[in-house]
Design an enzyme around this catalytic site. Structure first.
Site, PDB file in Angstrom:
ATOM      1  N   LYS A  77       0.823  -1.207   0.000  1.00  0.00           N
ATOM      2  CA  LYS A  77       0.000   0.000   0.000  1.00  0.00           C
ATOM      3  C   LYS A  77       0.854   1.253   0.000  1.00  0.00           C
ATOM      4  O   LYS A  77       0.632   2.168  -0.804  1.00  0.00           O
ATOM      5  CB  LYS A  77      -0.941   0.026   1.208  1.00  0.00           C
ATOM      6  N   ASP A  92      -6.359   0.602   0.799  1.00  0.00           N
ATOM      7  CA  ASP A  92      -6.370   0.912   2.228  1.00  0.00           C
ATOM      8  C   ASP A  92      -7.721   0.514   2.814  1.00  0.00           C
ATOM      9  O   ASP A  92      -8.564  -0.066   2.125  1.00  0.00           O
ATOM     10  CB  ASP A  92      -6.046   2.392   2.472  1.00  0.00           C
TER      11      ASP A  92
END
Length: 193
Positions: free
Chosen positions: A120, A138
């Site tokens: 991420k 996320d």
């Protein structure tokens, strides 16, 4: 998207978050890396405050303790660990420089060598320097996907989630970078980064 492109091409830009947040940040590649490391398991707002606090400072000259203090003042969670990650990333900035010369997936793989940057955060950093073909999966994006019947276990299924988002982006005639901003707005009612 224009601010991201400028940062990637010129090595600096000014992010203006109005009307969502009364904040402007003069960013460099290094402070953008700092922002992305600081936001893992923390809030975008605390990361933005931290990045703002770096303006005018020489990041390479800051000690781990000074970085940690700036993170704590901004409300960044796990400041002690993240300060060490950031200092190590800055000391190994050649990895970042090499990554930025690679295509998107190769760049992300290269950034994964830096402690504190997972899928991420690596994708987030690359998007924020102008890359458009990686998803930032996320909790907001996972929640959005779950409402549509998709469930993924991260980090193991990150690439699977990214593929679903890639299909959705294609259906909407958007890049993954654009889709991320649209979905983030949908989930938070803000456009930040």
């Amino acid at each position: 998207m224009e601010e991201f492109r400028k940062l990637g091409e010129r090595g600096k830009t000014t992010f203006d978050f109005r009307p969502f947040l009364d904040l402007k940040i003069d960013a460099t590649i290094e402070t953008e890396l700092a922002f992305c490391i600081s936001t893992a398991n923390s809030s975008a707002l605390s990361g933005l405050k931290f990045q703002k606090s770096l303006e005018g400072l020489s990041l390479n000259d800051l000690s781990v303790g000074e970085i940690e203090e700036l993170m704590r003042e901004a409300g960044v969670r796990f400041a002690s660990r993240k300060a060490k990650y950031l200092k190590t990333a800055l000391e190994n900035f050649d990895i970042v420089e090499k990554a930025l010369k690679l295509e998107d997936f190769g760049a992300r793989r290269m950034l994964l060598k830096l402690k504190g940057l997972g899928m991420k955060e690596s994708s987030h950093f690359l998007r924020n320097v102008g890359r458009r073909n990686l998803a930032i999966v996320d909790r907001h994006i996972l929640r959005w996907l779950e409402r549509r019947g998709y469930r993924f276990k991260l980090p193991r299924e990150y690439v699977k989630a990214e593929e679903v988002l890639r299909r959705i982006a294609k259906e909407r005639n958007l890049t993954l970078a654009e889709l991320d901003l649209v979905l983030w707005f949908e989930m938070t009612e803000k456009v930040l980064k």
